[in-house]
Write a protein that holds these residues in place. Structure first.
Motif, PDB file in Angstrom:
ATOM      1  N   HIS A   1      15.098 -39.711 -29.783  1.00  0.00           N
ATOM      2  CA  HIS A   1      16.347 -39.840 -30.533  1.00  0.00           C
ATOM      3  C   HIS A   1      16.065 -40.204 -31.985  1.00  0.00           C
ATOM      4  O   HIS A   1      16.712 -39.676 -32.900  1.00  0.00           O
ATOM      5  N   ALA A   2      15.105 -41.083 -32.220  1.00  0.00           N
ATOM      6  CA  ALA A   2      14.754 -41.434 -33.592  1.00  0.00           C
ATOM      7  C   ALA A   2      14.189 -40.224 -34.342  1.00  0.00           C
ATOM      8  O   ALA A   2      14.530 -39.975 -35.502  1.00  0.00           O
ATOM      9  N   ALA A   3      13.327 -39.457 -33.659  1.00  0.00           N
ATOM     10  CA  ALA A   3      12.731 -38.290 -34.299  1.00  0.00           C
ATOM     11  C   ALA A   3      13.755 -37.201 -34.584  1.00  0.00           C
ATOM     12  O   ALA A   3      13.570 -36.383 -35.500  1.00  0.00           O
ATOM     13  N   ALA A   4      14.861 -37.173 -33.825  1.00  0.00           N
ATOM     14  CA  ALA A   4      15.911 -36.176 -34.057  1.00  0.00           C
ATOM     15  C   ALA A   4      16.801 -36.540 -35.237  1.00  0.00           C
ATOM     16  O   ALA A   4      17.610 -35.719 -35.666  1.00  0.00           O
ATOM     17  N   ALA A   5      16.651 -37.760 -35.753  1.00  0.00           N
ATOM     18  CA  ALA A   5      17.473 -38.216 -36.875  1.00  0.00           C
ATOM     19  C   ALA A   5      16.669 -38.116 -38.168  1.00  0.00           C
ATOM     20  O   ALA A   5      15.655 -38.798 -38.322  1.00  0.00           O
ATOM     21  N   PRO A   6      17.114 -37.291 -39.115  1.00  0.00           N
ATOM     22  CA  PRO A   6      16.349 -37.132 -40.353  1.00  0.00           C
ATOM     23  C   PRO A   6      16.317 -38.380 -41.231  1.00  0.00           C
ATOM     24  O   PRO A   6      15.468 -38.478 -42.117  1.00  0.00           O
ATOM     25  N   ARG A   7      17.214 -39.339 -40.989  1.00  0.00           N
ATOM     26  CA  ARG A   7      17.257 -40.546 -41.811  1.00  0.00           C
ATOM     27  C   ARG A   7      15.999 -41.401 -41.687  1.00  0.00           C
ATOM     28  O   ARG A   7      15.582 -42.054 -42.651  1.00  0.00           O
ATOM     29  N   TRP A   8      15.424 -41.450 -40.488  1.00  0.00           N
ATOM     30  CA  TRP A   8      14.268 -42.316 -40.314  1.00  0.00           C
ATOM     31  C   TRP A   8      13.056 -41.776 -41.058  1.00  0.00           C
ATOM     32  O   TRP A   8      12.829 -40.560 -41.104  1.00  0.00           O
ATOM     33  N   GLY A   9      12.281 -42.700 -41.612  1.00  0.00           N
ATOM     34  CA  GLY A   9      11.002 -42.338 -42.209  1.00  0.00           C
ATOM     35  C   GLY A   9       9.926 -42.439 -41.143  1.00  0.00           C
ATOM     36  O   GLY A   9       9.958 -41.729 -40.145  1.00  0.00           O
ATOM     37  N   ARG A  10       8.997 -43.374 -41.317  1.00  0.00           N
ATOM     38  CA  ARG A  10       7.936 -43.546 -40.324  1.00  0.00           C
ATOM     39  C   ARG A  10       8.509 -44.105 -39.024  1.00  0.00           C
ATOM     40  O   ARG A  10       9.319 -45.032 -39.035  1.00  0.00           O
TER      41      ARG A  10
ATOM     42  N   PRO B   1       4.030 -35.389 -16.834  1.00  0.00           N
ATOM     43  CA  PRO B   1       5.415 -34.992 -16.568  1.00  0.00           C
ATOM     44  C   PRO B   1       6.429 -35.451 -17.608  1.00  0.00           C
ATOM     45  O   PRO B   1       7.484 -34.823 -17.758  1.00  0.00           O
ATOM     46  N   LEU B   2       6.138 -36.546 -18.328  1.00  0.00           N
ATOM     47  CA  LEU B   2       7.104 -37.055 -19.303  1.00  0.00           C
ATOM     48  C   LEU B   2       7.047 -36.314 -20.637  1.00  0.00           C
ATOM     49  O   LEU B   2       7.866 -36.564 -21.519  1.00  0.00           O
ATOM     50  N   ALA B   3       6.101 -35.376 -20.762  1.00  0.00           N
ATOM     51  CA  ALA B   3       5.977 -34.636 -22.016  1.00  0.00           C
ATOM     52  C   ALA B   3       7.241 -33.842 -22.339  1.00  0.00           C
ATOM     53  O   ALA B   3       7.552 -33.614 -23.513  1.00  0.00           O
ATOM     54  N   GLU B   4       7.983 -33.436 -21.309  1.00  0.00           N
ATOM     55  CA  GLU B   4       9.192 -32.652 -21.574  1.00  0.00           C
ATOM     56  C   GLU B   4      10.239 -33.452 -22.354  1.00  0.00           C
ATOM     57  O   GLU B   4      11.110 -32.879 -22.996  1.00  0.00           O
ATOM     58  N   PHE B   5      10.148 -34.785 -22.323  1.00  0.00           N
ATOM     59  CA  PHE B   5      11.111 -35.622 -23.022  1.00  0.00           C
ATOM     60  C   PHE B   5      10.639 -36.044 -24.410  1.00  0.00           C
ATOM     61  O   PHE B   5      11.442 -36.522 -25.210  1.00  0.00           O
ATOM     62  N   SER B   6       9.352 -35.878 -24.695  1.00  0.00           N
ATOM     63  CA  SER B   6       8.829 -36.435 -25.943  1.00  0.00           C
ATOM     64  C   SER B   6       7.929 -35.513 -26.746  1.00  0.00           C
ATOM     65  O   SER B   6       7.531 -35.868 -27.855  1.00  0.00           O
ATOM     66  N   ALA B   7       7.591 -34.334 -26.216  1.00  0.00           N
ATOM     67  CA  ALA B   7       6.605 -33.480 -26.894  1.00  0.00           C
ATOM     68  C   ALA B   7       7.027 -33.135 -28.311  1.00  0.00           C
ATOM     69  O   ALA B   7       6.221 -33.203 -29.256  1.00  0.00           O
ATOM     70  N   ARG B   8       8.292 -32.780 -28.495  1.00  0.00           N
ATOM     71  CA  ARG B   8       8.752 -32.426 -29.844  1.00  0.00           C
ATOM     72  C   ARG B   8       8.665 -33.626 -30.781  1.00  0.00           C
ATOM     73  O   ARG B   8       8.247 -33.509 -31.938  1.00  0.00           O
ATOM     74  N   ALA B   9       9.045 -34.802 -30.279  1.00  0.00           N
ATOM     75  CA  ALA B   9       8.992 -36.011 -31.110  1.00  0.00           C
ATOM     76  C   ALA B   9       7.554 -36.372 -31.465  1.00  0.00           C
ATOM     77  O   ALA B   9       7.257 -36.770 -32.602  1.00  0.00           O
ATOM     78  N   LEU B  10       6.644 -36.237 -30.499  1.00  0.00           N
ATOM     79  CA  LEU B  10       5.252 -36.578 -30.764  1.00  0.00           C
ATOM     80  C   LEU B  10       4.608 -35.621 -31.758  1.00  0.00           C
ATOM     81  O   LEU B  10       3.634 -35.976 -32.428  1.00  0.00           O
TER      82      LEU B  10
END
Length: 234
Positions: A89-98, A116-125
């Motif tokens: 959710h943080a990575a989907a928000a452009p406002r956050w920096g690091r 198995p949890l990669a489906e929830f976080s791969a894009r963010a990582l």
């Protein structure tokens, strides 16, 4: 008639540095269990998203009260990787920096990077703003020289219901002083909890935090989940 989904399927079980951690599948859900204590699953994520959103909203409100506009590219520390909802959710928000995530269990990190949890976080990582630090959060906030505009902490079931005894120190006066030290002036501390804690609110105030409040998260049954919010003075 029973179905195969009535019994959780253990996908991985490991002895980590702080005890046993288990990843299991129950129906369509993935669940993380630590030392026999249910931590979280992939059923909703509303609580984890609110944790991040409430921290950002409180940060903007704090800056407005200080007489200036929202700070650009605020830095957020997320305590606990879990099933990855807060990170995603943080990575989907452009406002956050690091975006820094501190996770002490190597198994949980591996389940996200190649499990198995990669489906929830791969894009963010894959987001260049995001990093995972393998460390105990209590030790990290005590020792780091980095500073953040928001701390979003979700490593226990709440200040009164910790996963391991060592986590107690995070919610004490000394632990909250460490949190304040790594926060920038006007920065926000957001702590997820399975139930409200008036004692923790009082500890926050005694530790010097201001604008202490508790935001409820509606649930289907029982006592609402909450996010405790507090601001470091400017």
């Amino acid at each position: 008639m029973s179905t195969p989904y009535d019994i959780p399927e253990v996908l991985d079980r490991r002895e980590g540095p702080y005890g046993e951690v288990v990843l299991r599948r129950h129906g369509g859900l993935l669940q993380i269990i630590a030392n026999g204590c249910f931590l979280m699953d992939t059923s909703d994520g509303r609580s984890e998203r609110l944790l991040v959103d409430a921290a950002l909203a409180s940060l903007d409100a704090s800056d407005t009260r200080a007489g200036h506009g929202p700070r650009p590219d605020p830095r957020v520390l997320i305590g606990g990787l879990g099933v990855g909802f807060s990170l995603a959710h943080a990575a989907a928000a452009p406002r956050w920096g690091r975006i820094t995530v501190v996770e002490r269990e190597p198994a949980v990190i591996e389940w996200h990077r190649a499990g198995p949890l990669a489906e929830f976080s791969a894009r963010a990582l894959a987001d260049p703003r995001a990093e995972i630090v393998e460390a105990d959060l209590v030790a990290y906030v005590h020792e780091t020289s980095d500073t953040f505009d928001a701390l979003c902490l979700d490593i226990d079931n709440g200040p009164d219901w910790t996963v391991t005894e060592g986590n107690d120190g995070l919610y004490s006066a000394a632990g909250l002083q460490d949190c304040a030290r790594v926060l920038t002036p006007g920065g926000v501390l957001a702590v997820w909890s399975a139930r409200p804690s008036a004692d923790f609110e009082e500890t926050l105030r005694n530790a010097g935090f201001q604008q202490v409040r508790t935001e409820e998260i509606p649930v289907a049954r029982g006592v609402p989940d909450v996010v405790h919010l507090a601001v470091r003075p400017g």
